[in-house]
Design a protein around this motif. Structure first.
Motif, PDB file in Angstrom:
ATOM      1  N   VAL B 351       3.503 -32.481  41.041  1.00  0.00           N
ATOM      2  CA  VAL B 351       3.682 -31.191  41.715  1.00  0.00           C
ATOM      3  C   VAL B 351       3.361 -30.057  40.751  1.00  0.00           C
ATOM      4  CG1 VAL B 351       5.309 -29.662  42.911  1.00  0.00           C
ATOM      5  CG2 VAL B 351       5.526 -32.146  43.158  1.00  0.00           C
ATOM      6  N   TYR B 352       2.529 -29.136  41.222  1.00  0.00           N
ATOM      7  CA  TYR B 352       2.209 -27.956  40.428  1.00  0.00           C
ATOM      8  C   TYR B 352       2.968 -26.775  41.040  1.00  0.00           C
ATOM      9  CZ  TYR B 352      -0.555 -24.528  37.865  1.00  0.00           C
ATOM     10  OH  TYR B 352      -0.954 -23.514  37.022  1.00  0.00           O
ATOM     11  N   VAL B 353       3.885 -26.203  40.259  1.00  0.00           N
ATOM     12  CA  VAL B 353       4.718 -25.119  40.769  1.00  0.00           C
ATOM     13  C   VAL B 353       4.042 -23.789  40.442  1.00  0.00           C
ATOM     14  CG1 VAL B 353       7.018 -24.076  40.748  1.00  0.00           C
ATOM     15  CG2 VAL B 353       6.759 -26.550  40.384  1.00  0.00           C
ATOM     16  N   THR B 354       3.701 -23.040  41.488  1.00  0.00           N
ATOM     17  CA  THR B 354       2.959 -21.792  41.288  1.00  0.00           C
ATOM     18  C   THR B 354       3.915 -20.633  40.976  1.00  0.00           C
ATOM     19  OG1 THR B 354       3.091 -21.213  43.631  1.00  0.00           O
ATOM     20  CG2 THR B 354       1.184 -22.521  42.922  1.00  0.00           C
ATOM     21  N   LEU B 355       3.326 -19.550  40.504  1.00  0.00           N
ATOM     22  CA  LEU B 355       4.079 -18.320  40.222  1.00  0.00           C
ATOM     23  C   LEU B 355       3.585 -17.210  41.147  1.00  0.00           C
ATOM     24  CD1 LEU B 355       4.071 -18.086  36.295  1.00  0.00           C
ATOM     25  CD2 LEU B 355       5.885 -18.971  37.770  1.00  0.00           C
ATOM     26  N   ARG B 356       4.527 -16.490  41.791  1.00  0.00           N
ATOM     27  CA  ARG B 356       4.158 -15.271  42.536  1.00  0.00           C
ATOM     28  C   ARG B 356       3.924 -14.120  41.573  1.00  0.00           C
ATOM     29  NH1 ARG B 356       4.864 -15.136  47.896  1.00  0.00           N
ATOM     30  NH2 ARG B 356       4.908 -12.861  48.046  1.00  0.00           N
ATOM     31  N   SER B 357       4.828 -14.012  40.587  1.00  0.00           N
ATOM     32  CA  SER B 357       4.663 -12.991  39.554  1.00  0.00           C
ATOM     33  C   SER B 357       5.088 -13.614  38.225  1.00  0.00           C
ATOM     34  CB  SER B 357       5.535 -11.765  39.851  1.00  0.00           C
ATOM     35  OG  SER B 357       6.857 -12.014  39.425  1.00  0.00           O
ATOM     36  N   ALA B 378       6.592 -32.535  37.202  1.00  0.00           N
ATOM     37  CA  ALA B 378       6.235 -31.204  37.693  1.00  0.00           C
ATOM     38  C   ALA B 378       5.824 -30.291  36.549  1.00  0.00           C
ATOM     39  CB  ALA B 378       7.414 -30.592  38.446  1.00  0.00           C
ATOM     40  N   GLU B 379       4.822 -29.490  36.814  1.00  0.00           N
ATOM     41  CA  GLU B 379       4.242 -28.591  35.830  1.00  0.00           C
ATOM     42  C   GLU B 379       4.352 -27.183  36.414  1.00  0.00           C
ATOM     43  OE1 GLU B 379      -0.369 -28.238  34.468  1.00  0.00           O
ATOM     44  OE2 GLU B 379       0.414 -30.259  34.724  1.00  0.00           O
ATOM     45  N   VAL B 380       4.606 -26.185  35.568  1.00  0.00           N
ATOM     46  CA  VAL B 380       4.725 -24.807  36.047  1.00  0.00           C
ATOM     47  C   VAL B 380       3.539 -23.995  35.534  1.00  0.00           C
ATOM     48  CG1 VAL B 380       6.117 -22.692  35.952  1.00  0.00           C
ATOM     49  CG2 VAL B 380       7.238 -24.914  36.192  1.00  0.00           C
ATOM     50  N   ALA B 381       2.997 -23.138  36.377  1.00  0.00           N
ATOM     51  CA  ALA B 381       1.879 -22.291  35.970  1.00  0.00           C
ATOM     52  C   ALA B 381       2.294 -21.428  34.782  1.00  0.00           C
ATOM     53  CB  ALA B 381       1.444 -21.402  37.129  1.00  0.00           C
ATOM     54  N   LEU B 382       1.333 -21.157  33.887  1.00  0.00           N
ATOM     55  CA  LEU B 382       1.641 -20.326  32.726  1.00  0.00           C
ATOM     56  C   LEU B 382       1.566 -18.842  33.072  1.00  0.00           C
ATOM     57  CD1 LEU B 382      -0.187 -22.162  29.800  1.00  0.00           C
ATOM     58  CD2 LEU B 382       2.275 -21.954  30.141  1.00  0.00           C
ATOM     59  N   SER B 383       0.779 -18.506  34.094  1.00  0.00           N
ATOM     60  CA  SER B 383       0.702 -17.099  34.471  1.00  0.00           C
ATOM     61  C   SER B 383       0.404 -16.973  35.958  1.00  0.00           C
ATOM     62  CB  SER B 383      -0.351 -16.368  33.636  1.00  0.00           C
ATOM     63  OG  SER B 383      -1.543 -17.107  33.575  1.00  0.00           O
ATOM     64  N   ALA B 384       0.790 -15.820  36.516  1.00  0.00           N
ATOM     65  CA  ALA B 384       0.715 -15.617  37.961  1.00  0.00           C
ATOM     66  C   ALA B 384      -0.681 -15.176  38.371  1.00  0.00           C
ATOM     67  CB  ALA B 384       1.763 -14.595  38.387  1.00  0.00           C
ATOM     68  N   GLU B 385      -1.618 -16.114  38.304  1.00  0.00           N
ATOM     69  CA  GLU B 385      -2.951 -15.795  38.790  1.00  0.00           C
ATOM     70  C   GLU B 385      -2.935 -15.806  40.320  1.00  0.00           C
ATOM     71  OE1 GLU B 385      -5.965 -17.491  35.561  1.00  0.00           O
ATOM     72  OE2 GLU B 385      -4.706 -19.055  36.437  1.00  0.00           O
ATOM     73  N   LYS B 386      -4.064 -15.429  40.931  1.00  0.00           N
ATOM     74  CA  LYS B 386      -4.153 -15.482  42.396  1.00  0.00           C
ATOM     75  C   LYS B 386      -3.872 -16.899  42.872  1.00  0.00           C
ATOM     76  CE  LYS B 386      -7.470 -11.749  43.006  1.00  0.00           C
ATOM     77  NZ  LYS B 386      -8.896 -11.432  42.956  1.00  0.00           N
ATOM     78  N   PHE B 387      -3.228 -17.019  44.039  1.00  0.00           N
ATOM     79  CA  PHE B 387      -2.865 -18.350  44.538  1.00  0.00           C
ATOM     80  C   PHE B 387      -4.083 -19.263  44.631  1.00  0.00           C
ATOM     81  CE2 PHE B 387       1.182 -16.577  46.498  1.00  0.00           C
ATOM     82  CZ  PHE B 387       1.981 -17.216  45.562  1.00  0.00           C
ATOM     83  N   GLY B 388      -5.199 -18.702  45.057  1.00  0.00           N
ATOM     84  CA  GLY B 388      -6.417 -19.512  45.175  1.00  0.00           C
ATOM     85  C   GLY B 388      -6.764 -20.158  43.841  1.00  0.00           C
ATOM     86  N   LYS B 389      -6.590 -19.399  42.786  1.00  0.00           N
ATOM     87  CA  LYS B 389      -6.899 -19.907  41.454  1.00  0.00           C
ATOM     88  C   LYS B 389      -5.873 -20.957  41.021  1.00  0.00           C
ATOM     89  CE  LYS B 389      -9.070 -17.956  37.403  1.00  0.00           C
ATOM     90  NZ  LYS B 389      -9.134 -16.872  36.429  1.00  0.00           N
ATOM     91  N   GLN B 390      -4.620 -20.727  41.398  1.00  0.00           N
ATOM     92  CA  GLN B 390      -3.578 -21.691  41.028  1.00  0.00           C
ATOM     93  C   GLN B 390      -3.781 -23.014  41.771  1.00  0.00           C
ATOM     94  OE1 GLN B 390       0.501 -20.215  40.275  1.00  0.00           O
ATOM     95  NE2 GLN B 390      -0.201 -18.160  40.806  1.00  0.00           N
ATOM     96  N   ILE B 391      -4.197 -22.907  43.054  1.00  0.00           N
ATOM     97  CA  ILE B 391      -4.465 -24.138  43.821  1.00  0.00           C
ATOM     98  C   ILE B 391      -5.664 -24.877  43.232  1.00  0.00           C
ATOM     99  CG2 ILE B 391      -5.202 -25.003  46.089  1.00  0.00           C
ATOM    100  CD1 ILE B 391      -3.543 -22.701  47.319  1.00  0.00           C
ATOM    101  N   LYS B 392      -6.657 -24.111  42.831  1.00  0.00           N
ATOM    102  CA  LYS B 392      -7.837 -24.719  42.225  1.00  0.00           C
ATOM    103  C   LYS B 392      -7.464 -25.455  40.932  1.00  0.00           C
ATOM    104  CE  LYS B 392     -12.482 -23.494  40.847  1.00  0.00           C
ATOM    105  NZ  LYS B 392     -13.258 -22.390  40.292  1.00  0.00           N
ATOM    106  N   TYR B 393      -6.523 -24.857  40.194  1.00  0.00           N
ATOM    107  CA  TYR B 393      -6.035 -25.486  38.961  1.00  0.00           C
ATOM    108  C   TYR B 393      -5.538 -26.901  39.261  1.00  0.00           C
ATOM    109  CZ  TYR B 393      -2.987 -26.252  34.876  1.00  0.00           C
ATOM    110  OH  TYR B 393      -2.369 -26.777  33.765  1.00  0.00           O
ATOM    111  N   ALA B 394      -4.688 -27.007  40.300  1.00  0.00           N
ATOM    112  CA  ALA B 394      -4.125 -28.319  40.657  1.00  0.00           C
ATOM    113  C   ALA B 394      -5.221 -29.256  41.151  1.00  0.00           C
ATOM    114  CB  ALA B 394      -3.043 -28.142  41.719  1.00  0.00           C
TER     115      ALA B 394
END
Lengths: 447, 447
Positions: B351-357, B378-394
């Motif tokens: 699971v990749y946990v995204t950041l809103r901010s 589970a891994e947490v995003a290092l920074s609150a990039e756009k959701f599209g970018k965070q999904i692409k990361y995963a």
């Protein structure tokens, strides 16, 4: 551990000790993977050029060459002395195949030709975690690395520990703010504080960095700041005549503050801002970490690392990273020596299946296979010795259960610790959970 | 695997490949431990004397020395080239601390300075199991080793394989029975049968062992016997003019019979009596094993070994043993090259946990910690990039799930393969079992 190694500096564990080590390594792996860190192994050899690029321990390198040189122009090779330099080389070489930020753990042997002494080994295992970015890596990576490693050390249950945290930016920024330009020399002197004491460090700062006595004393005052919370910031500011325009210092203060603050929430009681921490290796550029184990201060730092901005580079492309590394062998060796770490058996076996006669081997393997299919490790006797001898075999290894099958195919299982013997069916009999694997017994002060 | 290694002969895996390797090694470890084999690691270096005592690959040894020789009279050191010789040395040195029979597995890198070529590596992993006794070890140990290793190879699901089994006692006993005394020379010639063909082997037997043409032809006839059951015994007897008094031959026949018979029961279809098997290393004295993978005959033997009566000795005390060794790196490399072995992700994360901010990091780590405590990586995003970018990361890493938390603390989880997004509670949401860890996908013919 009282045994003498046949090669000085090379520790080889007995089966029981190895089970304890494996338990520790499995625990680390479990924590690292739960945070999304993947395994990496790099080759044991590096070119000498790669190893000499960074760091200052060239004297300790082991070179490697083929016993019969056939004139081939092979690169000059040496064994890795840590996991960070090979990791940086791996990242640079494989950048096109990696997804950044890249989190990895690396648990491997490293080699250093140090003069062997108590607790110093020439071959030892390091367990590293690092995050590297492509071009940039947010300071939050430093926070994550610190939290993951503190969680891992907690999971090891090796007693209380403190992670001591500083930033090279903070120290260098401060030295510049008070008018010292040769900051590397000051760091090198401060790094010796515990070894040689403040008077000689002051002397060295004046001699090597061209500092005045007042400047040297201020650098020393900085190194004496140690707070379990973010109050170190005020103390640093109190030392500074002029509060403005010291960008590097401000960055360092902010980064250490974030690490200390988040650790106080996620792993309370484990972090201290300690502005004496410098770390010897040249490649660190930001936060730096050391870790002391309260019951074993003589070990020095059992887990160290920090931020490196330009260890891995490919042309103009840089891969900034942050990492921490546990010196596993040194730690293990101390825990064995103090008797704190013991495995309850010398084998993974939970059940020893005896033989009535040599012809029963196939039937005994059937019993064992049924147990194995249910997750119960089982070993079958190689020959039908007297039962007393077969029981002694299990007892000697700490195997908790011995299995008997009589001529009519009736099964009984004996707990050789209690002597209790009960009828059992290999398809349903189940030992207590804690008897499935060797128990790792720790006798630390805080357990 | 299409990448060029930066040092010829040294394979370094990408994260996704390493996950596949780790899965294979974990599978082996699981099978070995379920049979009571405990882990052992020996040091990477041996004295050159230890390595040269046995075996014939001295040309390939890598020696090791400190880059700055300080005049210390250190022993001449070299890297191990297999796990058997170091194991024998370890057993001899630690005999007083070990319980015999001693079963161990050893999964470690070994090094050989071979000329690199396709599938030949200078650093590679071998996975060994051995049983050693003190003074004596029943032939049943050979049976057990063969069954355990065949079970392990089955568990790897790498396709059909055949273990080819012979005994040096059988071959040597037969050569003596037909009047040849220089049996080592015949073995060495027969070992080349597949490479140089029967005519040249016959020639070599006559030249090096002083055999007649008839004797050489009989030796060749023996080497052509290959049966999936115990009928090889009759075929051997049919070759012999005089059936009596050949004790060594009878021992060999009986030992191979027992192995073939028990394997036909416990791991049916995996064993063949193949009387051409000789094995190059000098230390084997009884049963010898090679293993071919049907889909990859070009690999040669992927798992070899045998019985050694006197590899480990201490004065008059001997520690006879039997062992088998898988060439893991060679096998892996072939499975990668053929595309048979693929991991479904490049990270352990489920699971990749995204950041809103960026301020949500602590809350996101709380979600991740709750998942981790329930065995979900589970891994947490290092920074609150756009959701599209965070999904692409995963997506780029093959992470199956992405977690979102809105400003009101409501959680949703998205399966990025199907696009399905559902409300979820970190304390109870559970992915399918097969999504917890990277799936290892195999595309072998028989699956």
């Amino acid at each position: 551990m009282a045994r003498q190694a046949s090669l000085s500096g090379y520790l080889e564990l007995l089966p029981q000790e190895r089970l304890a080590e494996l338990h520790l390594l499995d625990t680390l792996r479990g924590i690292f993977e739960s945070h999304g860190y993947g395994s990496l192994e790099t080759r044991a050899v590096e070119t000498v050029e790669t190893l000499l690029q960074k760091g200052e321990i060239d004297k300790e390198i082991y070179t490697v060459s083929r016993i019969h040189d056939d004139g081939a122009k092979d690169a000059r090779l040496a064994l890795r002395f840590d996991n960070t330099v090979p990791f940086a080389r791996y990242v640079t070489e494989n950048a096109g195949h990696l997804a950044f930020p890249y989190r990895r753990y690396q648990i491997q042997k490293v080699w250093r030709g140090e003069r062997p002494q108590a607790g110093r080994f020439r071959e030892f295992t390091q367990a590293d975690i690092d995050i590297v970015g492509d071009g940039a890596l947010p300071p939050r990576a430093d926070v994550e690395i610190a939290v993951v490693m503190a969680s891992a050390l907690e999971a090891l249950q090796i007693g209380d520990f403190t992670m001591r945290i500083n930033s090279r930016k903070l120290s260098e920024g401060f030295y510049r703010a008070i008018g010292i330009e040769q900051t590397a020399e000051v760091l090198r002197a401060v790094d010796k504080l515990e070894k040689i004491g403040p008077a000689r460090v002051e002397q060295e700062i004046m001699e090597t960095a061209g500092a005045t006595s007042e400047q040297a004393q201020q650098a020393l005052a900085l190194a004496q700041i140690r707070t379990p919370d973010v109050s170190f910031v005020e103390q640093v500011r109190a030392l500074l005549p002029d509060q403005t325009g010291h960008e590097l210092l401000e960055e360092g203060l902010a980064e250490v503050t974030e690490v200390i603050h988040e650790m106080s929430i996620r792993v309370p009681g484990r972090a201290v801002a300690d502005l004496s921490i410098a770390r010897g290796l040249d490649y660190y550029t930001g936060t730096v970490f050391e870790t002391v184990l309260h019951d074993h201060p003589q070990l020095g730092s059992i887990c160290s690392g920090g931020r490196y901005e330009s260890l891995a580079t490919k042309g103009k492309r840089t891969f900034p990273g942050v990492g921490l590394s546990i010196g596993v062998t040194r730690l293990l060796s101390a825990l064995f020596d103090s008797g704190e770490l013991v495995a309850s058996r010398s084998v993974p076996t939970a059940v020893y299946v005896t033989l009535r006669s040599d012809d029963d081997w196939g039937a005994a393997q059937n019993v064992a296979d049924t147990l194995r299919s249910r997750g119960i490790n089982a070993e079958v006797a190689l020959s039908a010795e007297k039962f007393g001898k077969q029981i002694k075999y299990a007892d000697k290894r700490g195997i908790p259960f011995v299995w008997f099958t009589d001529d009519d195919g009736r099964h009984e299982v004996k707990d050789i610790r209690s002597g209790d013997q009960v009828q059992a069916d290999p398809a349903s009999w189940t030992p207590a959970d804690e008897d499935l694997s060797p128990q790792i017994i720790r006798k630390t002060a805080d357990l």
